[in-house]
Design a protein around this motif. Structure first.
Motif, mmCIF file in Angstrom:
data_model
loop_
_atom_site.group_PDB
_atom_site.id
_atom_site.type_symbol
_atom_site.label_atom_id
_atom_site.label_comp_id
_atom_site.label_asym_id
_atom_site.label_seq_id
_atom_site.Cartn_x
_atom_site.Cartn_y
_atom_site.Cartn_z
ATOM 1 N N ASP A 110 0.828 -1.209 0.000
ATOM 2 C CA ASP A 110 0.000 0.000 0.000
ATOM 3 C C ASP A 110 0.860 1.256 0.000
ATOM 4 O OD1 ASP A 110 0.936 -0.341 2.602
ATOM 5 O OD2 ASP A 110 -0.772 0.716 3.457
ATOM 6 N N ALA A 111 2.046 1.190 -0.589
ATOM 7 C CA ALA A 111 2.954 2.343 -0.593
ATOM 8 C C ALA A 111 2.308 3.537 -1.298
ATOM 9 C CB ALA A 111 4.259 1.975 -1.280
ATOM 10 N N TYR A 112 2.556 4.733 -0.751
ATOM 11 C CA TYR A 112 1.949 5.925 -1.336
ATOM 12 C C TYR A 112 3.003 6.984 -1.637
ATOM 13 C CZ TYR A 112 2.250 7.828 3.448
ATOM 14 O OH TYR A 112 2.687 8.248 4.675
ATOM 15 N N VAL A 113 2.605 7.938 -2.465
ATOM 16 C CA VAL A 113 3.421 9.101 -2.801
ATOM 17 C C VAL A 113 2.576 10.344 -2.652
ATOM 18 C CG1 VAL A 113 4.895 7.832 -4.421
ATOM 19 C CG2 VAL A 113 2.815 8.970 -5.261
ATOM 20 N N LYS A 114 3.232 11.483 -2.634
ATOM 21 C CA LYS A 114 2.542 12.759 -2.695
ATOM 22 C C LYS A 114 2.568 13.212 -4.160
ATOM 23 C CE LYS A 114 1.648 13.188 1.708
ATOM 24 N NZ LYS A 114 0.265 13.236 2.225
ATOM 25 N N PHE A 115 1.425 13.072 -4.820
ATOM 26 C CA PHE A 115 1.329 13.439 -6.227
ATOM 27 C C PHE A 115 1.121 14.946 -6.328
ATOM 28 C CE2 PHE A 115 -1.037 13.941 -10.230
ATOM 29 C CZ PHE A 115 -0.137 13.330 -11.103
ATOM 30 N N LEU A 116 1.946 15.611 -7.126
ATOM 31 C CA LEU A 116 1.901 17.068 -7.263
ATOM 32 C C LEU A 116 1.120 17.409 -8.527
ATOM 33 C CD1 LEU A 116 5.597 17.772 -6.215
ATOM 34 C CD2 LEU A 116 3.534 17.950 -4.800
ATOM 35 N N VAL A 117 -0.141 17.742 -8.345
ATOM 36 C CA VAL A 117 -1.052 17.991 -9.461
ATOM 37 C C VAL A 117 -0.747 19.366 -10.060
ATOM 38 C CG1 VAL A 117 -3.450 18.034 -10.195
ATOM 39 C CG2 VAL A 117 -2.798 16.735 -8.150
ATOM 40 N N PRO A 118 -0.346 19.429 -11.330
ATOM 41 C CA PRO A 118 -0.014 20.732 -11.910
ATOM 42 C C PRO A 118 -1.251 21.568 -12.205
ATOM 43 C CG PRO A 118 0.171 19.029 -13.573
ATOM 44 C CD PRO A 118 -0.136 18.322 -12.281
ATOM 45 N N MET B 49 -1.202 19.273 -3.849
ATOM 46 C CA MET B 49 -0.559 18.051 -3.384
ATOM 47 C C MET B 49 -1.644 17.080 -2.930
ATOM 48 S SD MET B 49 2.230 17.536 -0.280
ATOM 49 C CE MET B 49 3.443 18.605 -1.041
ATOM 50 N N ARG B 50 -1.603 15.854 -3.443
ATOM 51 C CA ARG B 50 -2.567 14.824 -3.090
ATOM 52 C C ARG B 50 -1.837 13.504 -2.827
ATOM 53 N NH1 ARG B 50 -5.167 18.790 -2.717
ATOM 54 N NH2 ARG B 50 -7.246 19.239 -3.554
ATOM 55 N N THR B 51 -2.423 12.659 -2.000
ATOM 56 C CA THR B 51 -1.821 11.377 -1.666
ATOM 57 C C THR B 51 -2.409 10.276 -2.544
ATOM 58 O OG1 THR B 51 -1.539 12.079 0.630
ATOM 59 C CG2 THR B 51 -1.390 9.726 0.191
ATOM 60 N N TYR B 52 -1.531 9.488 -3.189
ATOM 61 C CA TYR B 52 -1.978 8.395 -4.046
ATOM 62 C C TYR B 52 -1.118 7.158 -3.836
ATOM 63 C CZ TYR B 52 -5.530 10.909 -6.624
ATOM 64 O OH TYR B 52 -6.684 11.570 -6.950
ATOM 65 N N THR B 53 -1.748 6.006 -4.013
ATOM 66 C CA THR B 53 -1.071 4.724 -3.862
ATOM 67 C C THR B 53 -0.359 4.337 -5.160
ATOM 68 O OG1 THR B 53 -2.729 3.953 -2.293
ATOM 69 C CG2 THR B 53 -1.421 2.271 -3.385
ATOM 70 N N ILE B 54 0.805 3.698 -5.016
ATOM 71 C CA ILE B 54 1.470 3.085 -6.159
ATOM 72 C C ILE B 54 0.769 1.750 -6.420
ATOM 73 C CG2 ILE B 54 3.624 2.145 -7.074
ATOM 74 C CD1 ILE B 54 5.117 4.031 -5.194
ATOM 75 N N ARG B 55 0.044 1.676 -7.504
ATOM 76 C CA ARG B 55 -0.732 0.454 -7.808
ATOM 77 C C ARG B 55 0.175 -0.701 -8.209
ATOM 78 N NH1 ARG B 55 -2.863 -3.572 -8.548
ATOM 79 N NH2 ARG B 55 -4.927 -4.081 -9.392
ATOM 80 N N ALA B 56 1.232 -0.412 -8.962
ATOM 81 C CA ALA B 56 2.168 -1.439 -9.405
ATOM 82 C C ALA B 56 3.457 -0.758 -9.837
ATOM 83 C CB ALA B 56 1.580 -2.261 -10.547
#
Length: 353
Positions: free
Chosen positions: A54-62, A92-99
């Protein structure tokens, strides 16, 4: 499966500029965006196992055509969030690395930064992991095309979903994540649990499916835990078959799929999931109010503690719903708090910022 809890580590992160390598509209409510680039060789070395769980990143939405950049001053967090959207360049939004996987490098990759932007205070290793020649890492992120209701009551698509809905190959974008010497940011910690119960809405479904993919490939044999998945999704067209493949699902899995819109009619958010959770925990469904609203400053986030040799429960999704589901587990089913991981990924009517 024993695993240390992975948490946000001070200064052990960077901003990675990547390109959109693929866009797949996998169902009416889900868009899968693949991101690739040489800088991901500096991403947490745990990604190399291709088992992000369930690893996540902070996705930076332009907010425009350029990737979001962050000036890593000592007070960058306060400074960045204090700026208007146009000044900081996005959200900035939090999203999971799906694969995650390795793919052949393209000509476009040669124009991308080979390393992330890193805070000056970081003193750890800056060495990337060694990749096979001619390859770059690629990750998938699943975006939910759901509408948000703002503070004025107006319904609209959030900035991340709106970006994903129009994303195309070759676009540049950035995200924040852990560096090579750091662990992945994640909260899954099932230890040696024999009975795993996962209850999620659509926003946490990518994390749940990533976890299930690990168990499907783990070859645990007779030691494999019993796993039950309760998943509430917007529509019957958001089927499990569209969102996952059979080889990504463990043989010990029991699935309860809960579309809010179906031939039987429509249900309000959370009602199906709350009822299914009560059923899975063998408690009476008394049609109690589904959501006890989480306060704006309330942290709806906690990780299980201790050794889980029996039951482990993972619940994630909209904060008020998750607060309610956790109370169902603790107050109604008498599940020990230390056996529950719960994550309020987002708040209806509130931006993550």
């Amino acid at each position: 499966m024993a695993r240390k809890v992975r948490t946000f580590a001070e200064h052990a992160y960077g901003v990675f500029e990547l390109r959109v390598s693929r866009v797949q509209h996998v169902s009416p409510s889900f868009v899968r965006v693949s991101l690739a680039g040489p800088s991901l060789a500096h991403f947490s070395a745990e990604l190399e196992t291709q088992e992000p769980l369930d690893a996540y990143v902070k996705f930076l939405v332009p907010a425009g055509d350029k990737p979001v950049e962050i000036d890593f001053t000592p007070s960058w967090r306060q400074d960045w969030f204090a700026l208007e959207t146009e000044q900081r360049g996005g959200w900035m939004r939090t999203y999971t690395i799906r694969a995650a996987r390795l793919v052949p490098a393209s000509e476009a990759d040669s124009a991308l930064p080979s390393a992330p932007t890193i805070p000056a205070e970081y003193t750890g290793s800056r060495e990337p992991r060694v990749l096979p020649a001619g390859t770059v890492p690629e990750i998938d992120i699943d975006f939910v095309m759901h509408a948000e209701v703002d503070e004025s009551g107006a319904e609209h698509m959030g900035p991340a979903a709106a970006w994903a809905a129009s994303a195309s190959e070759g676009q540049l974008v950035s995200l924040m994540g852990p560096l090579a010497a750091s662990p992945l940011w994640a909260s899954w910690d099932a230890e040696e649990a024999e009975d795993i119960l996962i209850a999620v809405d659509e926003t946490a479904l990518p994390a749940a499916l990533s976890v299930l993919g690990f168990y499907a490939r783990a070859e645990l044999g007779e030691s494999a835990p019993r796993i039950r998945l309760l998943a509430e999704v917007p529509s019957v067209e958001d089927s499990l078959e569209r969102l996952s493949s059979p080889e990504e699902l463990p043989t010990t899995l029991e699935i309860t799929w809960l579309p809010r819109q179906s031939e039987r009619g429509s249900a309000s958010r959370g009602t199906l999931l709350a009822s299914a959770l009560r059923g899975a925990l063998n408690i009476a469904d008394e049609s109690a109010p589904v959501c006890e609203r989480a306060a704006d400053d309330e942290i709806v986030w906690g990780v299980a503690a201790g050794e889980h040799v029996g039951r482990y429960i993972f619940i994630a999704g909209e904060a008020s719903l998750i607060k309610t589901l956790r109370r169902v587990c603790v107050n109604e089913a008498q599940v020990p708090k230390e056996n529950i991981s719960f994550m309020g990924y987002w708040r209806e009517g509130k931006s993550e910022n």
